[in-house]
Design a protein around this motif. Sequence first.
Motif, PDB file in Angstrom:
ATOM      1  N   ASP A   1       0.806  -1.220   0.000  1.00 34.20           N
ATOM      2  CA  ASP A   1       0.000   0.000   0.000  1.00 34.20           C
ATOM      3  C   ASP A   1       0.837   1.267   0.000  1.00 34.20           C
ATOM      4  N   ASN A   2       2.165   1.120   0.040  1.00 35.52           N
ATOM      5  CA  ASN A   2       3.067   2.257  -0.160  1.00 35.52           C
ATOM      6  C   ASN A   2       3.622   2.284  -1.586  1.00 35.52           C
ATOM      7  N   GLN A   3       3.096   1.402  -2.437  1.00 37.54           N
ATOM      8  CA  GLN A   3       3.510   1.250  -3.830  1.00 37.54           C
ATOM      9  C   GLN A   3       4.979   0.846  -3.947  1.00 37.54           C
ATOM     10  N   ALA A   4       5.439   0.082  -2.954  1.00 41.76           N
ATOM     11  CA  ALA A   4       6.790  -0.486  -2.991  1.00 41.76           C
ATOM     12  C   ALA A   4       6.688  -1.942  -3.420  1.00 41.76           C
ATOM     13  N   PRO A   5       7.702  -2.477  -4.130  1.00 45.59           N
ATOM     14  CA  PRO A   5       7.670  -3.893  -4.522  1.00 45.59           C
ATOM     15  C   PRO A   5       7.365  -4.787  -3.325  1.00 45.59           C
ATOM     16  N   TYR A   6       6.606  -5.845  -3.572  1.00 43.71           N
ATOM     17  CA  TYR A   6       6.035  -6.665  -2.503  1.00 43.71           C
ATOM     18  C   TYR A   6       6.211  -8.133  -2.850  1.00 43.71           C
ATOM     19  N   TYR A   7       6.530  -8.955  -1.842  1.00 39.01           N
ATOM     20  CA  TYR A   7       6.674 -10.401  -2.090  1.00 39.01           C
ATOM     21  C   TYR A   7       5.335 -11.107  -1.920  1.00 39.01           C
ATOM     22  N   GLY A   8       4.768 -11.064  -0.722  1.00 36.10           N
ATOM     23  CA  GLY A   8       3.452 -11.643  -0.475  1.00 36.10           C
ATOM     24  C   GLY A   8       3.413 -13.148  -0.625  1.00 36.10           C
ATOM     25  N   LYS A   9       2.199 -13.664  -0.718  1.00 41.07           N
ATOM     26  CA  LYS A   9       1.979 -15.094  -0.903  1.00 41.07           C
ATOM     27  C   LYS A   9       1.787 -15.406  -2.387  1.00 41.07           C
ATOM     28  N   PRO A  10       1.885 -16.674  -2.773  1.00 44.70           N
ATOM     29  CA  PRO A  10       1.744 -17.034  -4.192  1.00 44.70           C
ATOM     30  C   PRO A  10       0.421 -16.550  -4.772  1.00 44.70           C
ATOM     31  N   LEU A  11       0.485 -16.086  -6.018  1.00 41.31           N
ATOM     32  CA  LEU A  11      -0.685 -15.517  -6.682  1.00 41.31           C
ATOM     33  C   LEU A  11      -1.209 -16.469  -7.751  1.00 41.31           C
ATOM     34  N   LEU A  12      -2.510 -16.792  -7.679  1.00 41.40           N
ATOM     35  CA  LEU A  12      -3.199 -17.565  -8.703  1.00 41.40           C
ATOM     36  C   LEU A  12      -4.154 -16.642  -9.459  1.00 41.40           C
ATOM     37  N   PHE A  13      -4.315 -16.880 -10.742  1.00 37.80           N
ATOM     38  CA  PHE A  13      -5.169 -16.013 -11.558  1.00 37.80           C
ATOM     39  C   PHE A  13      -5.548 -16.740 -12.842  1.00 37.80           C
ATOM     40  N   TYR A  14      -6.493 -16.146 -13.572  1.00 40.92           N
ATOM     41  CA  TYR A  14      -6.868 -16.623 -14.899  1.00 40.92           C
ATOM     42  C   TYR A  14      -6.328 -15.660 -15.945  1.00 40.92           C
ATOM     43  N   PRO A  15      -5.462 -16.106 -16.873  1.00 38.39           N
ATOM     44  CA  PRO A  15      -5.044 -15.234 -17.967  1.00 38.39           C
ATOM     45  C   PRO A  15      -6.089 -15.264 -19.083  1.00 38.39           C
ATOM     46  N   ILE A  16      -6.393 -14.089 -19.624  1.00 38.75           N
ATOM     47  CA  ILE A  16      -7.367 -13.984 -20.720  1.00 38.75           C
ATOM     48  C   ILE A  16      -6.716 -13.184 -21.841  1.00 38.75           C
ATOM     49  N   LEU A  17      -6.679 -13.780 -23.017  1.00 37.72           N
ATOM     50  CA  LEU A  17      -6.018 -13.153 -24.159  1.00 37.72           C
ATOM     51  C   LEU A  17      -6.891 -12.024 -24.697  1.00 37.72           C
ATOM     52  N   GLN A  18      -6.317 -10.825 -24.736  1.00 33.18           N
ATOM     53  CA  GLN A  18      -7.054  -9.624 -25.155  1.00 33.18           C
ATOM     54  C   GLN A  18      -6.415  -9.055 -26.420  1.00 33.18           C
ATOM     55  N   ASN A  19      -7.224  -8.596 -27.370  1.00 32.85           N
ATOM     56  CA  ASN A  19      -6.652  -8.104 -28.630  1.00 32.85           C
ATOM     57  C   ASN A  19      -7.424  -6.922 -29.209  1.00 32.85           C
ATOM     58  N   THR A  20      -8.007  -6.097 -28.321  1.00 36.41           N
ATOM     59  CA  THR A  20      -8.782  -4.948 -28.802  1.00 36.41           C
ATOM     60  C   THR A  20      -7.958  -3.665 -28.759  1.00 36.41           C
ATOM     61  N   THR A  21      -7.565  -3.244 -27.578  1.00 37.16           N
ATOM     62  CA  THR A  21      -6.748  -2.037 -27.415  1.00 37.16           C
ATOM     63  C   THR A  21      -5.282  -2.430 -27.430  1.00 37.16           C
ATOM     64  N   SER A  22      -4.487  -1.878 -28.353  1.00 36.33           N
ATOM     65  CA  SER A  22      -3.053  -2.183 -28.379  1.00 36.33           C
ATOM     66  C   SER A  22      -2.352  -1.451 -27.244  1.00 36.33           C
TER      67      SER A  22
END
Length: 776
Positions: free
Chosen positions: A528-549
Amino acid sequence: MQKIQLYIEGQRVDLFDDESVVLTQTIQNVKDVQKVFTDYSKTFTLPATKENNKIFKHYYNNSITNGFDGRSRVSATLELNYLKFKKGKIKLEGVDLKNNVPSSYKVRFTGNTVTLKDLLGEDKLGALTDLNSNTLVYNAANVKSKLQANPATNDIIAPLITHTQRLGYNSNSSANEEGNVYYESGGGANLHGVSWDDLKFAIRIDTIIQAIETNYNISFSDDFFTSTNTPYYNLFMWLHRKKGYVESPTATEVESLVNTWTTTSASQTITLMSNTSTLYVGGTPDRYSKLDLKLRTTSGFSYSVSVQLNGTQIYNSGSVTGDLDITKDDLGTSQGSYNVIIQSSQNITFSEVTWDIGYRLLAGLEVFNTYTSAAFSHTNAFDFIITQQIPDLKIIDFLTGIFKMFNLTSYIDNDTDEVIVKTLDDFYAGGVSYDVTEFVDRSKSSVNVALPFKEITFEHGDTKTLLAAKHSQLFNKTWAKTEYTSGENLDGKIYKVKTPFSQLKYERLIDTNTSALTTVQYGFFVDDNQAPYYGKPLLFYPILQNTTSISFLDTTSSHLEVTQYNIPSNSVALSSSTSKYNINFNNEINEYSLDNTFTNTLFEAYHKDYISDVFDATNRLTKVTAYLPLRILLNYTLADRFNISGTTYKINSIKTNMLTGKSDLELLNDIYTPPAPAIPPDTTPPTAPVIGTPIVGTTTINFCWAASTDTGVGVKSYSVTQDGVLVQRVTATPYRDTYCVTITGLTSGTTYAFGVTATDFNGNVSTTTTFNATTS
């Protein structure tokens, strides 16, 4: 009274005549709803007979070499009346002596699911060396390629998640803002965008699951772990091992993994090259006479060698030139997976990298194995070695986290040794019902409150990144967390279910020049200070986007227009009309669509049915004692229901004395809410008995038949008729392959019609098998 048989690695063990083996089994316990990998465990005592002393190799005598290893678990099987009941593992815990003479052995029998935790131990994801087949050079070209890669067909991608620089979008041509991903051709003021080294790679979760199977020689079922299950298969883990940059931009030395060995056969059990970069060392550590590593090069450049065991460095040579010899005195001889990493700022070619191994067998024999790589070239390009970049998380904690997210349960298939993994709802849907009314001891029972908690909360372990933390501050509620109470003011404690993962709140960028929404969404992994952060492992869904370059900085002085890229998301799709599934526990406003129509949260999709049943006002935890017959003991699973006087119950836990069949049952009302289907009744009869050739006498006849099969609750008995009249009823328990009868009192020279039918425990009767016979 049942007879119990115990086998250790195929050898039958002597038991005390009155030894009571009591097993407690549970899959999902209302008292601990987040516990996974549970089954059964029991300590019992074996007599120190001649046979048992032989099996345990006189463990009490510590002067015996190559004796029984009490540190390890060995395969075991429990049988009831010579019918297989449970498979598991036996661990020797000690020997009791009387007058310095062994009298008994104390052993613990555990279910195979429990021993899964022992198999994985303290190993971390970095020990999954098979993942290194995905290693690639970390440079702008590869990051750009993986940023544009289709996640449907690529197990490694680069998502638009930054670790240091905040991104924005401003289409004003005069705007020269750092992190502005609006693309304008040319240099100077137009030179802005997302820098290639502010991005990291990510790996498909299913690839990690497959590596666990390979590294530990286990097999998970495809009930849940399958490519057709998109909420699971589309999930990726961000390869974020340290906060900030993958490497310092000024670093001169880079690393490369030696990966030019030839994979060897798994039948070679002591040592083998399990893949092109990994030496597996098994056996007994103190029997290794050599575990040496030789590197040969004609280069005059300096380099250093790092040897890693299960992903952790155990040796570093420091700076050397020319050939290098490393011995077992430097490395030790621990079991596990070994990798070799070269570090240098120069390009160096090694003509060979060789493992030289000696291992002492029994009777003074010694075997030698040599594994020589093909020529290996280290180039001054930074290798993104997966096992070095994957989050520092124990494998068992990773699996537990996945199980908690999707409310999975697991057990071992006794026939195939496959680890069956299902959602709890699917597990219970596969059960059948047994009527145990007649076996219940009605002299004593109790009905208790089922719910020991007033509230259950579900959340991810880390929501301290910038936007997730701001969400908590603004709304006084943790991002993605849900709190379930059923809307009533109840007594009890708060029970917390928490995963070991981070949950990021993503940002869909707005064009600050026009105030219009773009199709660019990204993650900002800072505190929350906008400093690089380690944290815990991050899971996510990648979605391929091709509208705005977007603008991609491939160097500090040039940029490229990227028209296709992977944006990160907490939902499987960007529109709820495509998929409503997401990895929030709570139904949050979706960051991309800005609505709350993604209703298949982790809680709603995987936890609600079970938890709402537990909180139901009509639910009770009923405790009864039953003396279950062999046909139920041998066939029931924890997915089945027990019916008592017309009421159906789920099994919360069951504690069974295998000698007497006495079972202490903890049962939960089986509360169904539409559209959950009821379990259909068993109306399928057993197969018709197959009768062999009879032996006919003057006044007697003897004949046998093969056991019938029944797909429901099992065969209860066989009815034998003579000229249509019942003359004998033969019990089907204990089970036998063949059943026989002898009928007497017949008249010489007379033809009789005989028949046999099979009846199951639900009263279903097979067709009658008949034959005629004439006495002599």
